[in-house]
Scaffold this active site. Sequence first.
Site, PDB file in Angstrom:
ATOM      1  CE  LYS A   1      39.299  31.696   6.261  1.00  0.00           C
ATOM      2  NZ  LYS A   1      38.109  32.589   6.650  1.00  0.00           N
TER       3      LYS A   1
ATOM      4  CB  SER B   1      41.664  39.929  16.764  1.00  0.00           C
ATOM      5  OG  SER B   1      41.380  38.602  16.782  1.00  0.00           O
TER       6      SER B   1
ATOM      7  NE  ARG C   1      45.180  37.037   2.944  1.00  0.00           N
ATOM      8  CZ  ARG C   1      44.602  37.287   3.929  1.00  0.00           C
ATOM      9  NH1 ARG C   1      45.071  38.181   4.806  1.00  0.00           N
ATOM     10  NH2 ARG C   1      43.275  36.793   4.057  1.00  0.00           N
TER      11      ARG C   1
END
Length: 628
Positions: free
Chosen positions: A410, A453, A552
Site C-alpha cells: 500500500k 488481524s 472505502r
Amino acid sequence: MKKLLFGLVDRLTRGQKRGLLLLADVLVAPLALLVTGAFIRGYGAEHEWVLFPAAAAFAFGISLILGMPRIKLNAYESLAILKTGAFASILTMALALLATIIGMHVPAAAAILFGLLFFMLAVAARMAMLHALLWVLQVDQKGCRVVIYGAGNTGMQLAAALRSRGTIRPIAFVDDNPALHGMLIAGLRVYASDRVERLVKERDVARVLLAMPSESPAKLSRIAQRLQLAGVDVHTVPSFAQLVGEEKLVDNLSPFTFGRFLGRQQIEDALPQGADAYVGRSVMVSGAGGSVGSELCRQLLLIRPRRIVMFEISEFALYNIDRELRAMAEGTGVEIVPVLGSVTDSRLSRMVMQDHGVEVVFHAAAYKHVPLVEHNPIAGLANNVLGTRTLADAAHEAGVSRFILISTDKAVRPTNVMGASKRLAELVIQDLAKRSRGTIFSMVRFGNVLGSSGSVIPLFKEQIAKGGPVTLTHEDVTRFFMTISEAARLVLLAGSFAHQAESRGGDVFVLDMGKPVRIRDLAVQMIEAAGRSVRDARNPFGDIEIVVTGLRPGEKLHEELLIGEGLLTTPHAKILRAQEESLSELEMATALRALRSAMATGDAQAARRVILSWVEGYRPPETVATKR
C-alpha cells in the site's frame, strides 16, 4: 469392478452428478405410480397410461424448481427430507388435477398411497446412492482413521457427523468411564483410555479427536501431550454451545490452512543459510504482539538467538506472546524480554537497546487498518513515520548492526494515509541508510497477510459462519496475498541478505507473490470450502449472498509492489531486490519538520499536505472529512 465404478464416478462433472439425481426423481415417480396401481384397483381407465409419462414429466419440472438435484448426497438430512415431502405433496396434487381434467376417477386412498410411496422411495433412493458412493470412494483413499476420545453426547454427535464422510473413518471410542468399556455405542466399541496407544499402532490410527468439551483445559492438555508422543495428531472438539449443525462440527475439527487460497506455491518451510545471521545474537522485534511480529518471534526462537526483546504497546498482546514464547523457550537457553512501550518514546527505545545489547531490529510496529488511519491521520502518521524515525535513530546510536523495516504494498503510489505513512517510513529508512556508517538499514515490502488481524479471510470466515452476507467492496478488486509464516520468513531472509558485503543498505526486498488474487474469487472459494453455495441470480436457492458495498475511502482497486522498474536477484529465487529513488537529506529533514509541526498543532489537513508534497503518487480520496 469397484475400481471401474470409481473411475466412472471420478470423471463425472458437477452437471452430470446433478443429472443423475434428477434422473432418480424422474424414475421414482412412475415406479410409485405402478406400485400404487398394484395395491389399489378400480381407478384404471382407458387413459390410465397417460399418468405414467405425466408423472415423470411433473417430477422432472418440480425437482428442478425445488432445487432437489443441487442438494449434495452428504448434505441430505432433515431439511432436505422435508423438501422431499413437499416434492411428494406437489407431485400428488399435480397428478390428481391431471386425472380430473382427463375424466379419470382416482380414489383418495390411491392419491395418499402414491404420495407416501413416492416420498419413501425418493428418500430411499438418495440414501442408497449415498452409501453406494461412499463404498466406491473407499477404493481411492484409505480414509483418515480416527479414534474418538469421549463416548458421551459430543462423541456420539461427532461419530454421526463423520459417518457420511468417506475421508474420515471413526473406528472406536475411548473413554475413562469403566462402565462403558466393552460396550457398543453408535456402532463403535468403547475401549479404556490405557488402550489408546495400542489402538493407534494396531489399527493404523492417524488422529485422535478429543470429544470432551466439559473437561478442564489442564486435563485435555495432558491427554494431548501423551497422545502426541505416540505420533498421532490430536484435535479438540468445541462445546455444543459453539456448534451449529454437523458441518460446523466437522469444520471445527479441521485445521484451517490459509495457504490453500494463494493460487501459488508457498516458500519452503526451511530457512536457508540466513539463519546464521541470528544465532546467538540479541534480536529486538517491535510490534511483537501483532500478527507478523509474533510470528517473527516464533520463528526466531527456532533459530536460537541469545535473546529476543519483544517491544509492544499493547499490554494484552504483549502478555499473550510473552506467555507463549516462555513456554516454547523452556530448555532452549533463549532469554525472553518483554518491553511495554511505544516506538515514539525516544528515551525508552535507546535504553532498551543499550541495556539488552540489541544487534538486530525488526520494526513491525505500525497502525495498518486503512479506514481507521484515514479517519485518524495524526495518530497514524505519528506512529508510522515519526515512530520509525525515533526507533531507527536509537538503533543507529546504539550501534545496532541491522535494522529491517516491515512495509506494505500500500506504500506504492498510495491513495490513503496509511499507505502514505508507510512510504514516508521507507523514505526515512532510505535517508538513514545513505548516511549510516555502521547500521545497515533495509526494508521488506509485501502484500496482504492471510489470517492477520483485520485481514479479509477472518472477516469472510466470520460472515460465512453467521450465514452471510459476505461483503465485498468491489467486484474486480484484487490483492497480493501471502501467509503469516511466509511474511515472517521473508523478513528473516531479507535481514540476512542485508548484512552481506554487496549490500549498501536502503534496499527494498519484495516477494515474488505471483498473480494478484481477485477477492470475489477468494470469497467464492471460502464459501464453497465451508460446504455452502453462493446465492446469486444464477443460483437463487444458494446459501450465502455476496454483497458489494463500494470501495472505502482511500482503498485502491489494485495494489502494486514496485514504484520503479527493474529488479535485482538475491540468493533466494523468490526474493527480489529493488533500489528505488529516495529524498535527499535536506528534503527529508524538511518533510519531517513540517510533519512534526502538524503533529504539534493537531492539524490533520497540514499533515495531509505534507504527504501530498513528499510522497510520490499520493492521491487523497475524494470522500474524506475536512476536519478530524
